[in-house]
Design an enzyme around this catalytic site. Sequence first.
Site, short mmCIF file in Angstrom:
data_model
loop_
_atom_site.label_atom_id
_atom_site.label_comp_id
_atom_site.label_asym_id
_atom_site.label_seq_id
_atom_site.Cartn_x
_atom_site.Cartn_y
_atom_site.Cartn_z
N HIS A 157 0.85 -1.19 0.00
CA HIS A 157 0.00 0.00 0.00
C HIS A 157 0.89 1.24 0.00
O HIS A 157 1.83 1.34 0.79
CB HIS A 157 -0.86 -0.06 1.27
CG HIS A 157 -1.97 0.93 1.33
ND1 HIS A 157 -3.14 0.80 0.62
CD2 HIS A 157 -2.10 2.08 2.04
CE1 HIS A 157 -3.95 1.81 0.90
NE2 HIS A 157 -3.33 2.61 1.76
N ASP B 25 0.68 5.29 0.14
CA ASP B 25 -0.20 6.42 0.46
C ASP B 25 0.34 7.74 -0.06
O ASP B 25 1.35 8.25 0.44
CB ASP B 25 -0.32 6.56 1.98
CG ASP B 25 -1.22 5.51 2.59
OD1 ASP B 25 -2.40 5.47 2.22
OD2 ASP B 25 -0.72 4.74 3.44
N HIS C 224 -2.87 4.55 -2.87
CA HIS C 224 -4.02 5.21 -2.25
C HIS C 224 -3.80 6.71 -2.38
O HIS C 224 -2.95 7.28 -1.70
CB HIS C 224 -4.08 4.77 -0.77
CG HIS C 224 -5.19 5.39 0.02
ND1 HIS C 224 -5.24 5.32 1.39
CD2 HIS C 224 -6.29 6.08 -0.37
CE1 HIS C 224 -6.33 5.94 1.82
NE2 HIS C 224 -6.98 6.42 0.77
N GLY D 187 -5.11 10.41 6.47
CA GLY D 187 -4.07 11.43 6.64
C GLY D 187 -2.85 10.85 7.34
O GLY D 187 -1.76 10.86 6.78
N GLY E 62 -0.95 7.71 9.81
CA GLY E 62 -0.95 6.35 10.33
C GLY E 62 -1.01 6.38 11.85
O GLY E 62 -0.99 7.47 12.47
N GLY E 63 -1.11 5.22 12.44
CA GLY E 63 -1.03 5.12 13.90
C GLY E 63 -2.29 5.52 14.64
O GLY E 63 -2.27 5.68 15.86
N ASP F 198 -8.67 0.16 5.71
CA ASP F 198 -7.42 0.90 5.95
C ASP F 198 -7.55 1.77 7.20
O ASP F 198 -8.42 2.64 7.26
CB ASP F 198 -7.15 1.78 4.71
CG ASP F 198 -5.82 2.51 4.76
OD1 ASP F 198 -5.02 2.25 5.67
OD2 ASP F 198 -5.60 3.36 3.87
N GLY F 199 -6.68 1.49 8.18
CA GLY F 199 -6.62 2.32 9.37
C GLY F 199 -6.78 1.53 10.65
O GLY F 199 -7.83 0.95 10.91
N GLY F 200 -5.70 1.46 11.42
CA GLY F 200 -5.76 0.84 12.74
C GLY F 200 -5.93 -0.66 12.75
O GLY F 200 -6.34 -1.25 13.75
N GLY G 239 -0.17 -0.68 8.60
CA GLY G 239 1.05 0.12 8.68
C GLY G 239 1.76 -0.11 9.99
O GLY G 239 2.71 -0.90 10.10
C1 DX5 Z 1 -3.46 6.93 6.49
C2 DX5 Z 1 -3.24 5.90 5.43
C3 DX5 Z 1 -3.07 4.52 5.92
C4 DX5 Z 1 -2.01 4.34 6.99
C5 DX5 Z 1 -2.53 3.29 7.91
O1 DX5 Z 1 -4.51 7.74 6.28
O2 DX5 Z 1 -4.25 5.89 4.46
O3 DX5 Z 1 -2.81 3.62 4.84
O4 DX5 Z 1 -0.76 3.96 6.51
O5 DX5 Z 1 -1.69 3.19 8.99
P1 DX5 Z 1 -2.03 2.34 10.29
O6 DX5 Z 1 -2.10 0.90 9.87
O7 DX5 Z 1 -0.91 2.65 11.19
O8 DX5 Z 1 -3.36 2.82 10.80
ZN ZN Z 2 -3.98 4.31 2.94
#
Ligand code: DX5
Ligand code: ZN
Length: 225
Positions: free
Chosen positions: A40, A42, A76, A152, A154-155, A182-184, A204
Amino acid sequence: MAWSDWIRTVEIEPSLYAADFANLGEQLNMLLRTGARVFHFDVGDGHFVEPITFGPVVLAAVAPLVHSFGGAVDCHLMVDNPVKHFPQMARAGGDSVTFHFEAVDDVPATIAAAREHGLGVGVAFNPETEPAAVAEVATEADIVLCMSIHPGYGGQEFMPQALDRIEALRQVLPDRIHIQVDGGIDNDNVRSVYDVGATLMVAGTSIFGREDLQRSYRRLVQALA
Ligand code: DX5
Ligand code: ZN
Protein backbone atom coordinates in the site's frame (compact mmCIF):
# COMPACT_ATOMS: atom_id res chain seq x y z
CA MET A 1 -5.35 -10.14 -16.18
CA ALA A 2 -5.51 -7.46 -13.48
CA TRP A 3 -3.42 -7.92 -10.34
CA SER A 4 -6.59 -7.86 -8.27
CA ASP A 5 -7.69 -11.12 -9.96
CA TRP A 6 -4.96 -13.09 -8.21
CA ILE A 7 -5.57 -11.74 -4.71
CA ARG A 8 -5.12 -14.86 -2.58
CA THR A 9 -8.59 -14.98 -1.00
CA VAL A 10 -7.36 -12.35 1.40
CA GLU A 11 -4.24 -10.17 1.54
CA ILE A 12 -2.46 -8.40 4.36
CA GLU A 13 -1.13 -5.31 2.67
CA PRO A 14 1.82 -3.58 4.35
CA SER A 15 1.46 0.20 4.23
CA LEU A 16 4.78 1.80 3.34
CA TYR A 17 3.74 5.01 5.08
CA ALA A 18 4.87 3.42 8.34
CA ALA A 19 8.20 2.12 6.98
CA ASP A 20 11.65 3.24 8.02
CA PHE A 21 12.58 5.29 4.96
CA ALA A 22 16.29 5.11 5.63
CA ASN A 23 15.94 1.32 5.25
CA LEU A 24 13.06 1.08 2.83
CA GLY A 25 14.62 -1.36 0.36
CA GLU A 26 15.72 -3.70 3.11
CA GLN A 27 12.31 -3.67 4.79
CA LEU A 28 10.56 -4.31 1.47
CA ASN A 29 12.89 -7.22 0.76
CA MET A 30 12.16 -8.74 4.14
CA LEU A 31 8.40 -8.55 3.64
CA LEU A 32 8.61 -9.87 0.08
CA ARG A 33 10.70 -12.81 1.28
CA THR A 34 8.15 -13.58 3.97
CA GLY A 35 5.33 -13.67 1.40
CA ALA A 36 3.79 -10.19 1.18
CA ARG A 37 2.87 -9.36 -2.42
CA VAL A 38 0.57 -6.34 -2.32
CA PHE A 39 1.97 -3.10 -0.92
CA HIS A 40 0.00 0.00 0.00
CA PHE A 41 1.43 3.34 -1.11
CA ASP A 42 -0.20 6.42 0.46
CA VAL A 43 0.01 9.63 -1.51
CA GLY A 44 -1.10 12.66 0.55
CA ASP A 45 -1.16 16.09 -1.11
CA GLY A 46 -1.27 18.39 1.92
CA HIS A 47 -4.71 19.53 0.78
CA PHE A 48 -7.25 16.71 0.63
CA VAL A 49 -5.40 15.48 3.70
CA GLU A 50 -3.15 17.52 5.94
CA PRO A 51 0.20 15.84 5.34
CA ILE A 52 2.30 15.64 2.21
CA THR A 53 3.55 12.06 2.15
CA PHE A 54 5.41 10.78 -0.91
CA GLY A 55 4.73 10.36 -4.59
CA PRO A 56 5.91 9.06 -7.97
CA VAL A 57 9.63 9.54 -7.33
CA VAL A 58 9.54 7.11 -4.41
CA LEU A 59 7.11 4.84 -6.27
CA ALA A 60 9.54 4.52 -9.18
CA ALA A 61 12.19 3.33 -6.72
CA VAL A 62 10.07 0.66 -5.02
CA ALA A 63 7.89 -0.67 -7.86
CA PRO A 64 10.64 -2.62 -9.71
CA LEU A 65 11.59 -4.49 -6.53
CA VAL A 66 7.96 -5.41 -5.78
CA HIS A 67 7.40 -6.42 -9.41
CA SER A 68 10.50 -8.64 -9.41
CA PHE A 69 8.69 -10.82 -6.84
CA GLY A 70 5.49 -10.79 -8.91
CA GLY A 71 3.88 -8.33 -6.50
CA ALA A 72 1.84 -5.16 -6.93
CA VAL A 73 1.86 -1.62 -5.61
CA ASP A 74 -1.60 -0.38 -4.70
CA CYS A 75 -1.61 3.43 -4.59
CA HIS A 76 -4.02 5.21 -2.25
CA LEU A 77 -4.39 8.74 -3.55
CA MET A 78 -5.47 10.99 -0.69
CA VAL A 79 -5.47 13.94 -3.05
CA ASP A 80 -7.72 16.48 -4.72
CA ASN A 81 -8.04 16.15 -8.47
CA PRO A 82 -6.69 12.57 -8.59
CA VAL A 83 -7.07 12.28 -12.38
CA LYS A 84 -4.19 14.70 -12.80
CA HIS A 85 -1.86 12.18 -11.14
CA PHE A 86 -2.89 8.99 -12.96
CA PRO A 87 -0.37 9.25 -15.83
CA GLN A 88 2.54 9.81 -13.45
CA MET A 89 1.50 7.00 -11.12
CA ALA A 90 1.23 4.62 -14.08
CA ARG A 91 4.60 5.68 -15.48
CA ALA A 92 6.25 5.25 -12.08
CA GLY A 93 5.09 1.61 -11.93
CA GLY A 94 1.88 1.82 -9.88
CA ASP A 95 -0.45 -1.13 -10.46
CA SER A 96 -3.64 0.43 -9.17
CA VAL A 97 -4.90 3.80 -8.01
CA THR A 98 -7.53 4.25 -5.34
CA PHE A 99 -9.06 7.72 -5.34
CA HIS A 100 -11.51 9.23 -2.86
CA PHE A 101 -15.23 9.39 -3.51
CA GLU A 102 -15.19 12.77 -1.73
CA ALA A 103 -12.52 14.18 -4.07
CA VAL A 104 -14.27 13.78 -7.42
CA ASP A 105 -17.55 14.82 -9.05
CA ASP A 106 -17.90 11.87 -11.38
CA VAL A 107 -16.80 8.49 -10.03
CA PRO A 108 -17.49 6.40 -13.18
CA ALA A 109 -15.58 8.89 -15.36
CA THR A 110 -12.65 8.85 -12.93
CA ILE A 111 -12.58 5.04 -12.97
CA ALA A 112 -12.58 5.14 -16.79
CA ALA A 113 -9.71 7.66 -16.78
CA ALA A 114 -7.57 5.32 -14.64
CA ARG A 115 -8.30 2.38 -16.95
CA GLU A 116 -6.97 4.41 -19.88
CA HIS A 117 -3.56 4.17 -18.22
CA GLY A 118 -3.87 0.42 -17.67
CA LEU A 119 -4.32 0.87 -13.93
CA GLY A 120 -6.46 -1.16 -11.56
CA VAL A 121 -8.95 1.08 -9.75
CA GLY A 122 -10.26 1.53 -6.26
CA VAL A 123 -12.76 3.96 -4.77
CA ALA A 124 -12.11 5.00 -1.16
CA PHE A 125 -14.57 6.64 1.19
CA ASN A 126 -14.30 8.41 4.52
CA PRO A 127 -16.04 7.52 7.79
CA GLU A 128 -18.77 10.17 7.19
CA THR A 129 -19.70 8.90 3.74
CA GLU A 130 -22.63 6.56 3.20
CA PRO A 131 -21.38 3.15 1.91
CA ALA A 132 -24.47 2.65 -0.28
CA ALA A 133 -23.79 5.94 -2.09
CA VAL A 134 -20.30 4.69 -2.98
CA ALA A 135 -21.47 1.23 -4.03
CA GLU A 136 -23.95 2.77 -6.42
CA VAL A 137 -21.29 4.50 -8.50
CA ALA A 138 -18.31 2.15 -8.00
CA THR A 139 -19.67 -0.80 -10.00
CA GLU A 140 -16.75 -0.68 -12.48
CA ALA A 141 -14.03 -0.57 -9.79
CA ASP A 142 -11.79 -3.47 -8.69
CA ILE A 143 -11.69 -2.36 -5.06
CA VAL A 144 -13.80 -0.28 -2.69
CA LEU A 145 -11.83 1.02 0.28
CA CYS A 146 -13.68 1.57 3.53
CA MET A 147 -11.59 3.87 5.70
CA SER A 148 -11.57 2.81 9.35
CA ILE A 149 -9.88 6.08 10.39
CA HIS A 150 -9.94 9.65 9.07
CA PRO A 151 -7.35 9.58 6.30
CA GLY A 152 -4.07 11.43 6.64
CA TYR A 153 -1.94 9.85 9.31
CA GLY A 154 -0.95 6.35 10.33
CA GLY A 155 -1.03 5.12 13.90
CA GLN A 156 -4.67 6.04 14.62
CA GLU A 157 -7.13 3.82 16.39
CA PHE A 158 -9.50 1.59 14.40
CA MET A 159 -13.07 2.97 14.39
CA PRO A 160 -15.36 0.04 15.30
CA GLN A 161 -18.23 1.54 13.26
CA ALA A 162 -16.27 0.36 10.21
CA LEU A 163 -17.51 -3.18 10.84
CA ASP A 164 -21.16 -2.35 10.14
CA ARG A 165 -20.13 -0.22 7.21
CA ILE A 166 -18.13 -3.04 5.63
CA GLU A 167 -21.00 -5.45 6.18
CA ALA A 168 -23.47 -3.04 4.55
CA LEU A 169 -21.09 -2.54 1.64
CA ARG A 170 -20.61 -6.30 1.10
CA GLN A 171 -24.36 -6.73 0.78
CA VAL A 172 -24.68 -4.24 -2.06
CA LEU A 173 -21.39 -4.66 -3.97
CA PRO A 174 -20.96 -7.29 -6.68
CA ASP A 175 -18.85 -10.25 -5.44
CA ARG A 176 -15.97 -9.56 -7.82
CA ILE A 177 -15.22 -6.19 -6.14
CA HIS A 178 -12.81 -6.51 -3.24
CA ILE A 179 -13.44 -4.59 -0.05
CA GLN A 180 -10.32 -3.06 1.39
CA VAL A 181 -10.01 -1.66 4.89
CA ASP A 182 -7.42 0.90 5.95
CA GLY A 183 -6.62 2.32 9.37
CA GLY A 184 -5.76 0.84 12.74
CA ILE A 185 -5.72 -2.79 11.59
CA ASP A 186 -3.95 -5.06 14.07
CA ASN A 187 -4.01 -8.62 15.44
CA ASP A 188 -7.07 -7.94 17.53
CA ASN A 189 -9.38 -6.66 14.80
CA VAL A 190 -8.09 -8.18 11.53
CA ARG A 191 -10.26 -11.28 11.88
CA SER A 192 -13.42 -9.27 12.53
CA VAL A 193 -13.01 -7.14 9.39
CA TYR A 194 -12.49 -10.34 7.39
CA ASP A 195 -15.58 -11.92 8.92
CA VAL A 196 -17.79 -9.06 7.73
CA GLY A 197 -16.44 -9.19 4.18
CA ALA A 198 -13.12 -7.34 3.75
CA THR A 199 -10.42 -9.16 1.77
CA LEU A 200 -7.63 -6.56 1.53
CA MET A 201 -6.34 -5.43 4.89
CA VAL A 202 -3.92 -2.51 4.99
CA ALA A 203 -1.55 -2.55 7.95
CA GLY A 204 1.05 0.12 8.68
CA THR A 205 1.91 0.53 12.34
CA SER A 206 1.04 -3.06 13.27
CA ILE A 207 3.76 -4.28 10.88
CA PHE A 208 6.43 -1.57 10.71
CA GLY A 209 5.93 -0.32 14.25
CA ARG A 210 7.13 -3.64 15.65
CA GLU A 211 10.67 -4.81 16.04
CA ASP A 212 10.34 -7.91 13.90
CA LEU A 213 8.32 -6.98 10.83
CA GLN A 214 8.40 -10.45 9.31
CA ARG A 215 6.89 -11.88 12.46
CA SER A 216 4.29 -9.09 12.64
CA TYR A 217 3.27 -9.73 9.03
CA ARG A 218 3.01 -13.49 9.65
CA ARG A 219 0.97 -13.02 12.80
CA LEU A 220 -1.57 -10.96 10.88
CA VAL A 221 -1.77 -13.64 8.19
CA GLN A 222 -2.17 -16.34 10.84
CA ALA A 223 -5.02 -14.45 12.51
CA LEU A 224 -6.94 -15.08 9.30
CA ALA A 225 -6.06 -18.76 8.92
C1 DX5 B 1 -3.46 6.93 6.49
C2 DX5 B 1 -3.24 5.90 5.43
C3 DX5 B 1 -3.07 4.52 5.92
C4 DX5 B 1 -2.01 4.34 6.99
C5 DX5 B 1 -2.53 3.29 7.91
O1 DX5 B 1 -4.51 7.74 6.28
O2 DX5 B 1 -4.25 5.89 4.46
O3 DX5 B 1 -2.81 3.62 4.84
O4 DX5 B 1 -0.76 3.96 6.51
O5 DX5 B 1 -1.69 3.19 8.99
P1 DX5 B 1 -2.03 2.34 10.29
O6 DX5 B 1 -2.10 0.90 9.87
O7 DX5 B 1 -0.91 2.65 11.19
O8 DX5 B 1 -3.36 2.82 10.80
ZN1 ZN C 1 -3.98 4.31 2.94
